[in-house]
Design an enzyme around this catalytic site. Structure first.
Site, PDB file in Angstrom:
ATOM      1  N   GLU A   1      43.324 -34.842  28.002  1.00 44.41           N
ATOM      2  CA  GLU A   1      42.840 -33.581  28.596  1.00 44.41           C
ATOM      3  C   GLU A   1      41.334 -33.441  28.466  1.00 44.41           C
ATOM      4  O   GLU A   1      40.770 -33.587  27.371  1.00 44.41           O
ATOM      5  CB  GLU A   1      43.554 -32.381  27.933  1.00 44.41           C
ATOM      6  CG  GLU A   1      43.088 -31.048  28.522  1.00 44.41           C
ATOM      7  CD  GLU A   1      44.018 -29.884  28.272  1.00 44.41           C
ATOM      8  OE1 GLU A   1      45.123 -30.080  27.737  1.00 44.41           O
ATOM      9  OE2 GLU A   1      43.627 -28.751  28.634  1.00 44.41           O
TER      10      GLU A   1
ATOM     11  N   ASP B   1      53.219 -25.307  26.383  1.00 41.43           N
ATOM     12  CA  ASP B   1      52.970 -24.076  25.618  1.00 41.43           C
ATOM     13  C   ASP B   1      51.886 -23.239  26.308  1.00 41.43           C
ATOM     14  O   ASP B   1      51.570 -22.136  25.857  1.00 41.43           O
ATOM     15  CB  ASP B   1      52.646 -24.365  24.144  1.00 41.43           C
ATOM     16  CG  ASP B   1      51.349 -25.147  23.948  1.00 41.43           C
ATOM     17  OD1 ASP B   1      50.798 -25.670  24.940  1.00 41.43           O
ATOM     18  OD2 ASP B   1      50.902 -25.235  22.784  1.00 41.43           O
ATOM     19  N   SER B   2      51.361 -23.748  27.448  1.00 42.72           N
ATOM     20  CA  SER B   2      50.541 -22.912  28.338  1.00 42.72           C
ATOM     21  C   SER B   2      51.357 -21.704  28.785  1.00 42.72           C
ATOM     22  O   SER B   2      50.799 -20.710  29.269  1.00 42.72           O
ATOM     23  CB  SER B   2      50.084 -23.718  29.557  1.00 42.72           C
ATOM     24  OG  SER B   2      51.163 -24.425  30.124  1.00 42.72           O
TER      25      SER B   2
ATOM     26  N   GLU C   1      50.163 -32.327  19.910  1.00 42.79           N
ATOM     27  CA  GLU C   1      48.717 -32.520  20.024  1.00 42.79           C
ATOM     28  C   GLU C   1      48.171 -33.224  18.784  1.00 42.79           C
ATOM     29  O   GLU C   1      48.653 -32.983  17.677  1.00 42.79           O
ATOM     30  CB  GLU C   1      48.020 -31.159  20.200  1.00 42.79           C
ATOM     31  CG  GLU C   1      48.412 -30.465  21.496  1.00 42.79           C
ATOM     32  CD  GLU C   1      47.660 -29.155  21.738  1.00 42.79           C
ATOM     33  OE1 GLU C   1      46.714 -28.849  20.991  1.00 42.79           O
ATOM     34  OE2 GLU C   1      48.045 -28.449  22.688  1.00 42.79           O
TER      35      GLU C   1
ATOM     36  N   LYS D   1      56.181 -33.050  23.220  1.00 41.48           N
ATOM     37  CA  LYS D   1      54.744 -33.378  23.244  1.00 41.48           C
ATOM     38  C   LYS D   1      54.082 -32.696  22.052  1.00 41.48           C
ATOM     39  O   LYS D   1      54.343 -31.515  21.799  1.00 41.48           O
ATOM     40  CB  LYS D   1      54.088 -32.918  24.548  1.00 41.48           C
ATOM     41  CG  LYS D   1      52.581 -33.157  24.560  1.00 41.48           C
ATOM     42  CD  LYS D   1      51.991 -33.041  25.950  1.00 41.48           C
ATOM     43  CE  LYS D   1      51.721 -31.638  26.421  1.00 41.48           C
ATOM     44  NZ  LYS D   1      50.822 -30.859  25.538  1.00 41.48           N
TER      45      LYS D   1
ATOM     46  N   ASP E   1      56.708 -28.973  25.070  1.00 35.56           N
ATOM     47  CA  ASP E   1      55.532 -28.904  24.198  1.00 35.56           C
ATOM     48  C   ASP E   1      55.913 -28.246  22.879  1.00 35.56           C
ATOM     49  O   ASP E   1      56.614 -27.229  22.886  1.00 35.56           O
ATOM     50  CB  ASP E   1      54.521 -27.972  24.877  1.00 35.56           C
ATOM     51  CG  ASP E   1      53.161 -28.579  24.990  1.00 35.56           C
ATOM     52  OD1 ASP E   1      52.934 -29.646  24.430  1.00 35.56           O
ATOM     53  OD2 ASP E   1      52.324 -27.958  25.684  1.00 35.56           O
TER      54      ASP E   1
HETATM   55  O1  KIV Z   1      50.725 -26.642  27.776  1.00 32.62           O
HETATM   56  C1  KIV Z   1      50.437 -27.285  28.788  1.00 32.62           C
HETATM   57  O2  KIV Z   1      50.624 -26.838  29.921  1.00 32.62           O
HETATM   58  C2  KIV Z   1      49.883 -28.625  28.625  1.00 32.62           C
HETATM   59  C3  KIV Z   1      49.410 -29.349  29.847  1.00 32.62           C
HETATM   60  C4  KIV Z   1      48.230 -28.703  30.412  1.00 32.62           C
HETATM   61  C5  KIV Z   1      49.191 -30.775  29.580  1.00 32.62           C
HETATM   62  O3  KIV Z   1      49.792 -29.090  27.530  1.00 32.62           O
END
Ligand code: KIV
Length: 272
Positions: free
Chosen positions: A189, A52-53, A122, A120, A91
């Site tokens: 992280e 989600d970056s 959090e 993924k 994510d």
């Molecule tokens: O969103 C993302 O890119 C991430 C990674 C940095 C682990 O969660």
């Protein structure tokens, strides 16, 4: 399962478990588009994460918080079309899994339908019930603890977590709780390297570090950081392996000069 992985073997959860057992480092990178995903597969990357970056490096948001389920479904479909060997993880964006287990199953299930092989999420102990529910629905879950960007306002900024004794103990307990709940791997992280090492030894599932030191079972970076596409300054944990900003700026400037001077297109780039 075969004893050894060759570059052409499709990476699965079993491969990742085996890599941890054999102390073979797991290589992970984010990707958001078709061409990059193909290149990462050619390079032999083991895990491709549709992070989600995306919100910060591709969509221009100041944080990951505005990213939607639709954004992630759209980019997962694109990345899945370019993916071949790597294990594909998506994510889950903020508020797509925290509110309730049925919500989480519906939203995470959409990522699997779009081509992801796992999701993924959090959070640590507070996510145990959600992880269990997702596993129950056949959805593999990667945890993410330490500095979790969706909690940036709770942390008061993107700050290293786990430096204080109580925080250290909490993050270690989070890792153990996620393993017990059935997560197949955990992203660590921005935590002290010593804590990254302690967690990696304490759990049997692979740990994937980003700013968590060299003892993690694998490493992940945001691909735009690695390629030098994001604007400096970068966090301390980023290593730039290329300066694509410079390469792209120079190419666009050379093209601009050539078009303005009439140098491009010449006859070799024209039809008779
Ligand atoms: O969103 C993302 O890119 C991430 C990674 C940095 C682990 O969660």
């Amino acid at each position: 399962m075969k004893g050894r992985t060759s570059p052409s073997d499709k990476v699965t959860i079993l491969t990742l478990q085996e890599m941890k057992r054999r102390r073979k480092k797991i290589v992970a990178l984010t990707s958001y588009d078709f061409n990059t995903t193909r290149l990462l597969n050619e390079a032999g990357v083991d895990i491709v994460l549709v992070g989600d970056s995306l919100g910060m490096v591709k969509l221009g948001y100041a944080s990951t918080l505005p990213v939607t389920v639709e954004d992630m479904v759209y980019h997962t479909k694109i990345v899945a079309r370019g993916n071949s060997r790597a294990f594909l993880v998506t994510d889950m964006p903020y508020l797509s899994y925290q509110a309730s287990a049925p919500d989480a199953i519906r939203n995470c299930g959409r990522m699997l339908k779009a081509g992801a092989e796992a999701v993924k999420i959090e959070g640590g102990r507070e996510m145990v019930a959600i992880v269990r529910a997702l596993r129950g629905a056949g959805i593999p879950v990667m945890g993410h603890i330490g500095m979790t960007p969706q909690s940036v306002h709770l942390f008061g900024g993107y700050k290293v977590q786990g430096r204080k004794r109580a925080q250290w103990a909490k993050i270690l307990a989070d890792a153990k709780a996620l393993e017990k709940a059935g997560a197949f791997a955990i992203v660590l992280e921005c935590i002290p390297a010593g804590l990254g090492r302690q967690i990696s030894r304490a759990v049997k599932i692979p740990t994937i570090g980003i700013g968590a030191g060299p003892a993690c079972d694998g490493q992940i970076l945001v691909v735009d950081d690695l390629l030098g596409l994001t604007t400096p300054p970068s966090p301390r944990f980023v290593k730039r392996y290329a300066d694509l900003r410079g390469v792209m700026r120079r190419a666009a400037r050379d093209y601009t000069l050539d078009v303005r001077s009439g140098k491009f297109p010449d006859l070799s780039h024209s039809y008779s």
